[in-house]
Design an enzyme around this catalytic site. Structure first.
Site, PDB file in Angstrom:
ATOM      1  N   ASN A 268     -16.651 -68.056 119.041  1.00 40.98           N
ATOM      2  CA  ASN A 268     -15.555 -68.125 118.236  1.00 40.98           C
ATOM      3  C   ASN A 268     -14.402 -69.046 118.984  1.00 40.98           C
ATOM      4  O   ASN A 268     -13.789 -69.814 118.165  1.00 40.98           O
ATOM      5  CB  ASN A 268     -14.928 -66.634 118.212  1.00 40.98           C
ATOM      6  CG  ASN A 268     -15.592 -65.954 117.011  1.00 40.98           C
ATOM      7  OD1 ASN A 268     -15.359 -66.129 115.874  1.00 40.98           O
ATOM      8  ND2 ASN A 268     -16.151 -64.933 117.652  1.00 40.98           N
TER       9      ASN A 268
ATOM     10  N   MET B  72     -12.712 -58.448 126.017  1.00 47.79           N
ATOM     11  CA  MET B  72     -13.002 -56.852 126.289  1.00 47.79           C
ATOM     12  C   MET B  72     -12.206 -55.926 127.023  1.00 47.79           C
ATOM     13  O   MET B  72     -12.760 -54.968 127.578  1.00 47.79           O
ATOM     14  CB  MET B  72     -14.740 -56.901 126.580  1.00 47.79           C
ATOM     15  CG  MET B  72     -15.899 -57.697 125.681  1.00 47.79           C
ATOM     16  SD  MET B  72     -15.535 -57.465 124.027  1.00 47.79           S
ATOM     17  CE  MET B  72     -16.407 -55.948 124.060  1.00 47.79           C
TER      18      MET B  72
ATOM     19  N   ASN C 212      -6.245 -60.360 117.278  1.00 48.94           N
ATOM     20  CA  ASN C 212      -7.626 -59.865 117.619  1.00 48.94           C
ATOM     21  C   ASN C 212      -8.631 -60.066 116.662  1.00 48.94           C
ATOM     22  O   ASN C 212      -8.261 -59.787 115.405  1.00 48.94           O
ATOM     23  CB  ASN C 212      -7.482 -58.473 118.275  1.00 48.94           C
ATOM     24  CG  ASN C 212      -8.918 -57.903 118.854  1.00 48.94           C
ATOM     25  OD1 ASN C 212      -9.408 -58.900 119.570  1.00 48.94           O
ATOM     26  ND2 ASN C 212      -9.258 -56.650 118.297  1.00 48.94           N
TER      27      ASN C 212
ATOM     28  N   HIS D 268     -12.057 -58.511 115.336  1.00 46.80           N
ATOM     29  CA  HIS D 268     -12.841 -57.172 115.857  1.00 46.80           C
ATOM     30  C   HIS D 268     -14.142 -57.180 114.598  1.00 46.80           C
ATOM     31  O   HIS D 268     -14.003 -57.413 113.388  1.00 46.80           O
ATOM     32  CB  HIS D 268     -12.105 -55.783 115.560  1.00 46.80           C
ATOM     33  CG  HIS D 268     -13.077 -54.592 115.947  1.00 46.80           C
ATOM     34  ND1 HIS D 268     -13.303 -54.349 117.033  1.00 46.80           N
ATOM     35  CD2 HIS D 268     -13.256 -53.691 115.052  1.00 46.80           C
ATOM     36  CE1 HIS D 268     -13.999 -53.074 116.941  1.00 46.80           C
ATOM     37  NE2 HIS D 268     -14.184 -52.772 115.779  1.00 46.80           N
TER      38      HIS D 268
ATOM     39  N   ASP E 240      -7.809 -51.624 118.663  1.00 51.05           N
ATOM     40  CA  ASP E 240      -8.312 -52.019 117.223  1.00 51.05           C
ATOM     41  C   ASP E 240      -7.523 -51.596 115.964  1.00 51.05           C
ATOM     42  O   ASP E 240      -7.973 -51.176 115.094  1.00 51.05           O
ATOM     43  CB  ASP E 240      -9.655 -51.850 117.104  1.00 51.05           C
ATOM     44  CG  ASP E 240     -10.584 -52.447 118.192  1.00 51.05           C
ATOM     45  OD1 ASP E 240     -10.073 -53.688 118.690  1.00 51.05           O
ATOM     46  OD2 ASP E 240     -11.521 -51.699 118.580  1.00 51.05           O
TER      47      ASP E 240
HETATM   48  C1  GRF Z   1     -17.441 -61.444 118.200  1.00 49.72           C
HETATM   49  O1  GRF Z   1     -18.465 -60.750 117.563  1.00 49.72           O
HETATM   50  C2  GRF Z   1     -16.206 -60.461 118.153  1.00 49.72           C
HETATM   51  O2  GRF Z   1     -15.995 -59.782 116.917  1.00 49.72           O
HETATM   52  C3  GRF Z   1     -16.527 -59.207 119.198  1.00 49.72           C
HETATM   53  O3  GRF Z   1     -17.262 -60.129 120.286  1.00 49.72           O
HETATM   54  C4  GRF Z   1     -17.726 -61.215 119.792  1.00 49.72           C
HETATM   55  C5  GRF Z   1     -17.596 -62.321 120.639  1.00 49.72           C
HETATM   56  O4  GRF Z   1     -18.128 -63.384 120.202  1.00 49.72           O
HETATM   57  N1  GRF Z   1     -15.182 -58.611 119.677  1.00 49.72           N
HETATM   58  P1  GRF Z   1     -17.894 -64.722 120.946  1.00 49.72           P
HETATM   59  O5  GRF Z   1     -17.620 -64.653 122.493  1.00 49.72           O
HETATM   60  O6  GRF Z   1     -16.950 -65.517 120.292  1.00 49.72           O
HETATM   61  O7  GRF Z   1     -19.223 -65.570 120.902  1.00 49.72           O
END
Ligand code: GRF
Length: 217
Positions: A14, A90, A107, A109, A145
């Site tokens: 992301n 996390m 955030n 989720h 969340d």
């Molecule tokens: C994503 O699916 C997000 O929703 C969750 O952790 C994942 C992170 O993926 N909280 P990345 O590290 O961005 O590849």
């Protein structure tokens, strides 16, 4: 141009989607720093490949949560960001830092909140035979969340869906919706007002309270 800081703990796909959208001017902003609480996060390599400076604030090096969060807060204060994006970050953050940055911290989720806060959301959706599943983007409060919801991306679950197929589809919509929401926040089209309610400008909610987008994947 808005200053964006992205917090990660893992793969950083992301993060990459956000940076790509900044580079192609879909987002009027720049990722000025990536912060990871995990020194081994693959997202740090992505950041380096993308030319984005990063900082490790390893929670394991602190005696307790408060010390870790104070250090993180101090560092964020120095960066003075317009927006902080938790993208696969996390750690649960306490009220001191989340109150301070309430209007500036979002955030991502992987569930349709309030369903399935916490971990293993895809497994839960599959084992409950849910018909739909998806992702939520929300402002961050000290409750896990549970801050004010901004947007949800929704997919259908099919009968014999396998976990990794679902994860792939979820990632695909995350990489589209998260940059889109960041772009609207940077334009000032989405913000928390003084009563901590979400305001949307120039966005068609189609009679929904929050932005909901259905993806056909
Ligand atoms: C994503 O699916 C997000 O929703 C969750 O952790 C994942 C992170 O993926 N909280 P990345 O590290 O961005 O590849």
């Amino acid at each position: 141009m808005k200053k964006i800081v992205v917090l990660i703990s893992g793969s950083g796909s992301n993060l990459e989607a956000i940076v790509n959208n900044c580079n192609s001017n879909n987002i009027n902003g720049e990722v000025i720093k990536v912060i990871s609480n995990d020194p081994s996060a693959y997202g740090l390599k992505r950041a380096s490949d993308l030319g984005i400076p990063s900082k490790i604030i390893d929670h394991k090096k602190y005696n307790n949560r408060d010390d870790f969060e104070n250090s993180l807060e101090k560092y964020l204060d120095q960066l003075n960001p317009d927006l902080i994006v938790l993208a696969g970050f996390m750690r649960i953050l306490g009220s001191k830092i989340t109150n301070k940055y309430l209007k500036k911290m979002i955030n991502l989720h992987p569930s349709l909140l309030p369903k399935y806060p916490g971990l293993n959301t895809h497994e839960k959706a599959l084992s409950n035979s849910d018909k739909i599943h998806g992702i939520s983007i929300h402002f961050v409060s000290s409750e896990l969340d549970a801050g004010p919801l901004i947007a949800q991306g929704i997919i259908d679950l099919k009968k014999n869906d396998k976990l990794d197929e679902v994860i792939n589809r979820i990632h695909t919509i995350e990489h589209q919706l998260l940059p889109k929401i960041i772009s609207e926040i940077c334009k000032g089209n989405i913000y928390l007002n003084q009563s901590n309610e979400i305001n949307y400008l120039n966005i068609n909610l189609k009679n929904q309270k929050i932005l909901k987008i259905k993806y056909e994947l």
